[in-house]
Design an enzyme around this catalytic site. Sequence first.
Site, mmCIF file in Angstrom:
data_model
loop_
_atom_site.group_PDB
_atom_site.id
_atom_site.type_symbol
_atom_site.label_atom_id
_atom_site.label_comp_id
_atom_site.label_asym_id
_atom_site.label_seq_id
_atom_site.Cartn_x
_atom_site.Cartn_y
_atom_site.Cartn_z
ATOM 1 C CD GLU A 1 -3.170 -0.652 0.312
ATOM 2 O OE1 GLU A 1 -2.936 -0.307 -0.858
ATOM 3 O OE2 GLU A 1 -4.319 -0.745 0.761
ATOM 4 C CB THR B 1 -5.140 5.929 -2.432
ATOM 5 O OG1 THR B 1 -6.188 5.018 -2.777
ATOM 6 C CG2 THR B 1 -5.077 6.059 -0.927
HETATM 7 N N1 HSE Z 1 -7.856 4.821 4.569
HETATM 8 C C1 HSE Z 1 -7.385 4.984 3.226
HETATM 9 C C2 HSE Z 1 -7.718 6.382 2.763
HETATM 10 C C3 HSE Z 1 -8.046 3.960 2.360
HETATM 11 O O1 HSE Z 1 -8.842 6.793 2.990
HETATM 12 O O2 HSE Z 1 -6.857 7.047 2.199
HETATM 13 C C4 HSE Z 1 -7.629 4.014 0.927
HETATM 14 O O3 HSE Z 1 -8.209 2.934 0.241
#
Ligand code: HSE
Length: 308
Positions: free
Chosen positions: A129, A182
């Site tokens: 990630e 993201t």
């Molecule tokens: N918690 C993360 C965000 C999830 O909101 O950036 C991304 O999929």
Amino acid sequence: MNEIKVFVPATVSNVSCGFDIMGFPVSAPGDVMVFRRTEEPVVTITEVRGAEGIPLDARRNVAGVVTRAMLEERGMPFGVEIALEKGIRPGSGIGSSGASAAGAAWAVNQLLGEAYGDEQLVEFAMLGEQSISGALHADNVAPALMGGFILISRYDPLTLVRLHYPADLWCAVFHPFVEIKTKDAREILRKELSLREAVKQWGNVAGLVAGLQREDYTLIARSMEDVVAEPVRSLLIPGYEEIKQNALEAGALGCSISGSGPAVFALCRGEENARQVREAMEQAYRHRQVEWRSYASPIAAEGVKILS
Ligand code: HSE
């Protein structure tokens, strides 16, 4: 074991007020990933089907990053070839990179004879990630790996809590095909909150957790409010207010952005209501020239599944 094929579910993360700390998998869509052990100690991505723009270079590919990190920690005892079939569109908000990362962590652990436990697998998956979003967040990878409604109550040390939830808790997801990275969706977030906003947010998080534990639908519904990410990120999603309003009018308990968007999710009581809410969300796009997909699913109790 020399070869393993897995299904990795999409995940809804944040769950409105729980920015970076809550998530759950859905039953569909998902990715299919095949991992084959090789003698030469090299990690190779042999194929990516179903999505464009995903790097074949293992150092830049989320599944490759996780696989390399796990094998390197063990002194590269063997190599792995990875073939990906993406059922989850990148930039969707339903955990596309999280699925690649979680699938790799889970499958490589099988090839390693289950050398690692859940927390270590989540730590490895978070590296994937981080490679794409710049942030170590576990709210997609932990539920994709473990199944069920997962709370990350702390990051340091990583503390994963499996939450109880009502058996008839369902989810409707509406995914308009507008790509949101993201990384970008994190950059636009406000970096500071007022005390008043913080009180509201942590009250809602506590209320949601208590509502799930007690199967109290009124409390779940009342707690699904996000003052951190939704006010800013919703501006990136065309028709967001209409989608949400339609979902709530159709009886959803609450509705918010799934992960970093553009997918929007709604929690619902039971399958029938989830289907009605899904249809109501679709209505918001009837006159828009944007493609979309929608899903209705229970909170999936299972995460990564072995196919063969
Ligand atoms: N918690 C993360 C965000 C999830 O909101 O950036 C991304 O999929």
